[in-house]
Design a protein around this motif. Structure first.
Motif, short mmCIF file in Angstrom:
data_model
loop_
_atom_site.label_atom_id
_atom_site.label_comp_id
_atom_site.label_asym_id
_atom_site.label_seq_id
_atom_site.Cartn_x
_atom_site.Cartn_y
_atom_site.Cartn_z
N ILE A 54 17.70 -19.34 59.36
CA ILE A 54 18.17 -20.55 60.05
C ILE A 54 18.52 -20.19 61.48
O ILE A 54 19.47 -19.44 61.73
N HIS A 55 17.76 -20.71 62.43
CA HIS A 55 17.96 -20.33 63.85
C HIS A 55 18.07 -21.53 64.77
O HIS A 55 18.04 -21.37 65.99
N VAL A 56 18.21 -22.73 64.21
CA VAL A 56 18.36 -23.93 65.04
C VAL A 56 19.83 -24.32 65.08
O VAL A 56 20.62 -23.93 64.20
N PRO A 57 20.27 -25.08 66.08
CA PRO A 57 21.68 -25.50 66.14
C PRO A 57 22.10 -26.28 64.90
O PRO A 57 21.38 -27.17 64.43
N VAL A 58 23.29 -25.96 64.39
CA VAL A 58 23.79 -26.56 63.15
C VAL A 58 25.18 -27.14 63.40
O VAL A 58 26.07 -26.46 63.91
N LEU A 59 25.37 -28.41 63.03
CA LEU A 59 26.69 -29.04 63.03
C LEU A 59 27.08 -29.27 61.57
O LEU A 59 26.47 -30.06 60.87
N LEU A 60 28.10 -28.54 61.11
CA LEU A 60 28.59 -28.66 59.74
C LEU A 60 29.73 -29.66 59.68
O LEU A 60 30.64 -29.61 60.52
N ILE A 61 29.72 -30.55 58.70
CA ILE A 61 30.81 -31.50 58.47
C ILE A 61 31.20 -31.39 57.01
O ILE A 61 30.37 -31.60 56.12
N GLN A 62 32.46 -31.02 56.75
CA GLN A 62 32.90 -30.80 55.37
C GLN A 62 34.17 -31.58 55.08
O GLN A 62 34.96 -31.87 55.99
N GLY A 63 34.39 -31.95 53.81
CA GLY A 63 35.51 -32.78 53.43
C GLY A 63 36.70 -31.99 52.90
O GLY A 63 36.54 -31.11 52.06
N GLU A 64 37.88 -32.30 53.40
CA GLU A 64 39.10 -31.65 52.93
C GLU A 64 39.43 -32.05 51.51
O GLU A 64 39.97 -31.26 50.74
N LEU A 93 26.29 -18.02 60.18
CA LEU A 93 25.48 -18.48 61.29
C LEU A 93 26.00 -17.93 62.61
O LEU A 93 25.23 -17.42 63.44
N ARG A 94 27.31 -18.02 62.83
CA ARG A 94 27.87 -17.51 64.07
C ARG A 94 27.67 -16.00 64.18
O ARG A 94 27.37 -15.48 65.26
N GLY A 95 27.78 -15.30 63.05
CA GLY A 95 27.62 -13.85 63.07
C GLY A 95 26.23 -13.40 63.46
O GLY A 95 26.06 -12.29 63.99
N GLN A 96 25.22 -14.24 63.20
CA GLN A 96 23.85 -13.85 63.58
C GLN A 96 23.42 -14.47 64.90
O GLN A 96 22.27 -14.35 65.31
N GLY A 97 24.37 -15.15 65.58
CA GLY A 97 24.07 -15.70 66.90
C GLY A 97 23.49 -17.09 66.92
O GLY A 97 23.04 -17.56 67.97
N THR A 98 23.50 -17.79 65.79
CA THR A 98 23.00 -19.16 65.74
C THR A 98 24.05 -20.12 66.25
O THR A 98 25.24 -20.01 65.90
N GLU A 99 23.67 -21.08 67.09
CA GLU A 99 24.62 -22.07 67.58
C GLU A 99 25.11 -22.91 66.41
O GLU A 99 24.34 -23.49 65.67
N VAL A 100 26.45 -22.99 66.27
CA VAL A 100 27.02 -23.71 65.14
C VAL A 100 28.38 -24.28 65.53
O VAL A 100 29.12 -23.68 66.31
N ALA A 101 28.67 -25.46 65.02
CA ALA A 101 29.99 -26.08 65.15
C ALA A 101 30.36 -26.65 63.79
O ALA A 101 29.48 -26.90 62.95
N MET A 102 31.66 -26.86 63.58
CA MET A 102 32.11 -27.30 62.26
C MET A 102 33.27 -28.29 62.40
O MET A 102 34.17 -28.09 63.22
N ILE A 103 33.21 -29.34 61.58
CA ILE A 103 34.27 -30.35 61.51
C ILE A 103 34.80 -30.41 60.08
O ILE A 103 34.01 -30.50 59.13
N TRP A 104 36.13 -30.33 59.94
CA TRP A 104 36.76 -30.62 58.66
C TRP A 104 37.39 -32.00 58.74
O TRP A 104 38.27 -32.24 59.57
N GLN A 105 36.92 -32.92 57.90
CA GLN A 105 37.45 -34.28 57.87
C GLN A 105 38.06 -34.54 56.50
O GLN A 105 37.82 -33.80 55.55
N ARG A 106 38.87 -35.59 56.39
CA ARG A 106 39.54 -35.86 55.13
C ARG A 106 38.56 -36.16 54.00
O ARG A 106 38.69 -35.65 52.90
N LEU A 107 37.59 -37.02 54.26
CA LEU A 107 36.77 -37.59 53.19
C LEU A 107 35.76 -36.59 52.64
O LEU A 107 35.00 -35.98 53.38
N GLY A 108 35.75 -36.46 51.32
CA GLY A 108 34.77 -35.61 50.63
C GLY A 108 34.44 -36.21 49.27
O GLY A 108 34.80 -37.34 48.96
N HIS A 109 33.80 -35.42 48.43
CA HIS A 109 33.36 -35.93 47.13
C HIS A 109 34.50 -36.49 46.28
O HIS A 109 34.29 -37.39 45.46
N SER A 110 35.71 -35.94 46.44
CA SER A 110 36.81 -36.32 45.56
C SER A 110 37.75 -37.35 46.17
O SER A 110 38.79 -37.65 45.58
N SER A 111 37.41 -37.87 47.34
CA SER A 111 38.30 -38.80 48.01
C SER A 111 38.44 -40.09 47.23
O SER A 111 37.45 -40.69 46.80
#
Length: 599
Positions: A302-312, A329-347
Motif C-alpha cells: 500500500i503506497h497511496v495516501p490513506v485517510l483512516l476513520i475509526q469509531g470509538e 503505513l507511517r513506518g514505511q513512509g506512506t502518507e497517512v492520517a487518522m480520525i477517531w470519531q464517536r460513531l462505530g459499529h456498536s453506537s
C-alpha cells in the motif's frame, strides 16, 4: 431494525456522526445522472473465473471527454448492497466526481461468494471496475447476462503514470471510500492495482483474526498475536447469519452455485467459523486464512495516501486496529492520517447517523474526506492536516462545534498515569500505600458463561450492569477523581495470573476478560465504550501485559476508575477447561496505566 442491518449500515454512518471544527466553503452541488450497470469481472490467479458485479454509475452533469472529472469507487458494509452507498455517492457526484457504487461479491445483485475482502478475488474484481472507469471496453453491460455492452468511460481524468512508476493502460484518476467491509476492500484493491490514487477506509480491520478472536496479551507490534484469543460469539453469529442470508431467495435462485458447499461463503470460511465457535479460538490454519484477508499481511504493498476513520464506540473493529494500520503505513513512509470519531459499529445512535446526509459544513469526517479527495484527486491546494484527530464527547458544544475534536501530529498524545493494584480491591497512585493481597476467581467449564453481561453489539449511554456470580470476578477501584481525568489511547494492565491446575497449551488455558469501568458517585458502573479485552493465559505465573482497546474518555470529577478481570463474558466463547485463578497485588509493577492528556 434487526441486528444484522445495524451491523451493515455502519458503512456510511460512521463517517457522518461528528461535527466540524471550523466551517469551510466547498463547491455548490450540481446535477448528475444515475445508471445501473453489470460488470464482467475476472478473478483468480489465472483470471479464469468470472464474477458479475452490479453497480450504479453516477455521472455529474457537464462532465465529458472534453471536461473530464476524477472518479471515486465505493462499496458497502457486510450484508449490504450498493444502495447503502447512495447518500455518499449522491454527495460526491453533486460535487463533480464520477462515482461508481457497487455491490461486493456475494451481496445484492453481484455474483460469486463472499470471500472476506481478499486481494483475490475482491481486489481483482475492483481492478476491473477501475479499468472501466479508465476507458476499457468489454467490462460493462446493461444486463446481468452481459449481452448489451457499454463502452468504457471517456469522461474520467486519465493519469500518465501509475503509483508504481509505470505507464499503465486505462488509468483513471480514482479514489475509494467506504466503511467496514467496504473499508477493507480498499486495501485489497490498492494492493493489486497501482492505478488507484488514494483510499479512505472507515471503521475497518487490520487483522481479522484479532477482530473476531482477540488476544489482548500481544507481545509484538500491532494487534496480531501468536497465541489464539477468544472468539467473539455475538459478532460471529451475527456475521455468519448476515452472510448466509444476504443473497435472499432470488439471489440463490439466480446463482445456484452460492448454495454449493458453504452457503454464500468460501468453503474455508465455514470451517473457520465452526472451529472458532466450537473451540473458542481458531487453529493455525484459520488464523492464516483470516490474516490473508487482512491488510496486516500486505501493508507493504500500500503506497497511496490513506485517510483512516475509526469509531470509538466499536466493539467489532476497535481503535487499536486503525492504530496498527496507521503505524505500519507511517513506518514505511506512506502518507497517512487518522480520525477517531464517536460513531462505530456498536453506537446506539447508528440508525440516526445513517439517516443523515453528508454535510461538510457540519460533519468533521465529511469535510476531512472531501478535502482529502480534492487534494489527492483534483490537486487542490487544501490543507489535509492534522495527521491525527480525536473526538472528545465531553467537549461537544452546539454553539462551538470545533471543541469536539482535538488535533495532534500522531496518536501518542497521552502521558502515562499509573494506578497500582493493592489489597482490598484498591487502585492507588502512591506506591508507598500499596499493600499485598490476592483476589481469586473461577472460570466456568466448556466455554460457558457464569452470570450475564450486556451485549457488545450496541453501546447505550449510561451504566451497563453485569450479573457476575460471587467468585467470578476480581476488581480494583481508585479513589474519586478530584478533577477530570482525560484518557486518549490504549490502557495497559500488568498483572500475574496463577492457576490451581497445570496448563499445557491454548486448549486448556484459562481465558480472562479485562474491563475498564467509569464508576459514578452513586456507584453506577459504566463499561467504557463497551470494550472488553480477552486474554488467554498459556504461561500462568509469569507477568503478562494486557493491552485494552484504545478509548477517548473523561473520568469526571467525583468518578472513579475501576479495572475488572472476569472469568467469562456473554459476548465471547471462554476457555474450555475450568480454572481457579489467583491474581496477586502488592508489587508496584502490577499496575493499570492510562494514557492521559491535559484537560
Amino acid at each position: 431494525m434487526g441486528r444484522a442491518t445495524r451491523l451493515s449500515i455502519a458503512v456510511t454512518a460512521a463517517a457522518l456522526a461528528a461535527t466540524l471544527p471550523a466551517p469551510v466553503a466547498h463547491a455548490e452541488t450540481a446535477g448528475f445522472s444515475v445508471q445501473t450497470l453489470h460488470f464482467d469481472t475476472t478473478v483468480g490467479p489465472d483470471g479464469g473465473r468470472h464474477c458479475d458485479v452490479e453497480g450504479d454509475l453516477y455521472t455529474p452533469t457537464g462532465s465529458s471527454a472534453d471536461r473530464p472529472a476524477p472518479a471515486i469507487l465505493t462499496t458497502h458494509g457486510f450484508g449490504q448492497t450498493k444502495d447503502a452507498q447512495r447518500p455518499t455517492a449522491e454527495f460526491l457526484a453533486g460535487r463533480g466526481y464520477v462515482v461508481l457504487a457497487y455491490s461486493g461479491l456475494g451481496f445484492g445483485g453481484s455474483g460469486c461468494k463472499v470471500t472476506l475482502d481478499s486481494p483475490d478475488p475482491d481486489g481483482r474484481a475492483a481492478q476491473d471496475l477501475v479499468s472501466f472507469l479508465g476507458g476499457a471496453d468489454g467490462i460493462a453491460y446493461r444486463d446481468a447476462a452481459h449481452t448489451q455492452p457499454v463502452p468504457g468511460l471517456d469522461l474520467v481524468v486519465r493519469d500518465e503514470i501509475a503509483h508504481d512508476g509505470r505507464a499503465l493502460p486505462n488509468d483513471p484518476r480514482v479514489g475509494m471510500i467506504g466503511g467496514s467491509y467496504g473499508g477493507a476492500v480498499q486495501f485489497a484493491a490498492a494492493s493489486v492495482d497501482p492505478r488507484i490514487d488514494t483510499i479512505v477506509p472507515m471503521i475497518t480491520w487490520n487483522d481479522l483474526s484479532y477482530s473476531l478472536a482477540p488476544n489482548s496479551a500481544t507481545a509484538g507490534a500491532g494487534v496480531s498475536s501468536a497465541v489464539p484469543g477468544a472468539t467473539k460469539s455475538s459478532w460471529g453469529l451475527l456475521f455468519s447469519a448476515a452472510g448466509v442470508t444476504a443473497p435472499g431467495v432470488d439471489g440463490y435462485r439466480g446463482d445456484p452455485t452460492k448454495l454449493v458447499g458453504c452457503p454464500n461463503f468460501a468453503d474455508q470460511t465455514c470451517k473457520v467459523l465452526v472451529t472458532a465457535m466450537a473451540r473458542g479460538f481458531g487453529d493455525p490454519a484459520a488464523v492464516r486464512f483470516l490474516r490473508s484477508a487482512s491488510v496486516v499481511s500486505y501493508v507493504d504493498r500500500i503506497h497511496v495516501p490513506v485517510l483512516l476513520i475509526q469509531g470509538e464506540e466499536d466493539t467489532l473493529f476497535n481503535l487499536n486496529e486503525a492504530r496498527a494500520t496507521f503505524d505500519a503505513l507511517r513506518g514505511q513512509g506512506t502518507e497517512v492520517a487518522m480520525i477517531w470519531q464517536r460513531l462505530g459499529h456498536s453506537s446506539e445512535g447508528l440508525r440516526t447517523g445513517f439517516a443523515r446526509r453528508p454535510d461538510p459544513d457540519t460533519q468533521y469526517p465529511t469535510r476531512r474526506y472531501l478535502d482529502w479527495f480534492d487534494r489527492h484527486l483534483r490537486g487542490a491546494s487544501v490543507d489535509v492536516a492534522p495527521a491525527f484527530a480525536y473526538e472528545r464527547g465531553w467537549a461537544a458544544d452546539p454553539s462551538d462545534p470545533g471543541r469536539a475534536f482535538a488535533n495532534a501530529a500522531g496518536p501518542d498524545v497521552g502521558t502515562a498515569f499509573a494506578l497500582h493494584l493493592s489489597d482490598g480491591g484498591r487502585l492507588t497512585t502512591d506506591p508507598a500505600t500499596i499493600r499485598p493481597g490476592t483476589q481469586s476467581l473461577r472460570t466456568p467449564p466448556a466455554g460457558l458463561v457464569d452470570g450475564a453481561t450486556p451485549s457488545n453489539l450496541s453501546v447505550p449511554p449510561g451504566p451497563r450492569p453485569e450479573q457476575q456470580p460471587a467468585g467470578g470476578i476480581a476488581q480494583w477501584t481508585a479513589d474519586p477523581q478530584a478533577e477530570p481525568l482525560d484518557v486518549v489511547g490504549a490502557p495497559t494492565l500488568d498483572l500475574e495470573v496463577s492457576t490451581s491446575a497445570p496448563v499445557t497449551g491454548p486448549a486448556d488455558a484459562p481465558v480472562l476478560f479485562v474491563k475498564l469501568y467509569d464508576v459514578a458517585p452513586d456507584g453506577a458502573a459504566t463499561l467504557v465504550n463497551g470494550q472488553v479485552a480477552p486474554v488467554r493465559i498459556v504461561e500462568p505465573g509469569r507477568p503478562v501485559r494486557v493491552t485494552l482497546p484504545a478509548i477517548v474518555h473523561r473520568f469526571d470529577t467525583g468518578h472513579r476508575v475501576r479495572v475488572a478481570v472476569a472469568g467469562s463474558d456473554s459476548n465471547f466463547r471462554g476457555g474450555l477447561v475450568p480454572h481457579q485463578v489467583s491474581i496477586p497485588a502488592g508489587d508496584p509493577a502490577r499496575q493499570l496505566v492510562l494514557p492521559t492528556v491535559a484537560n
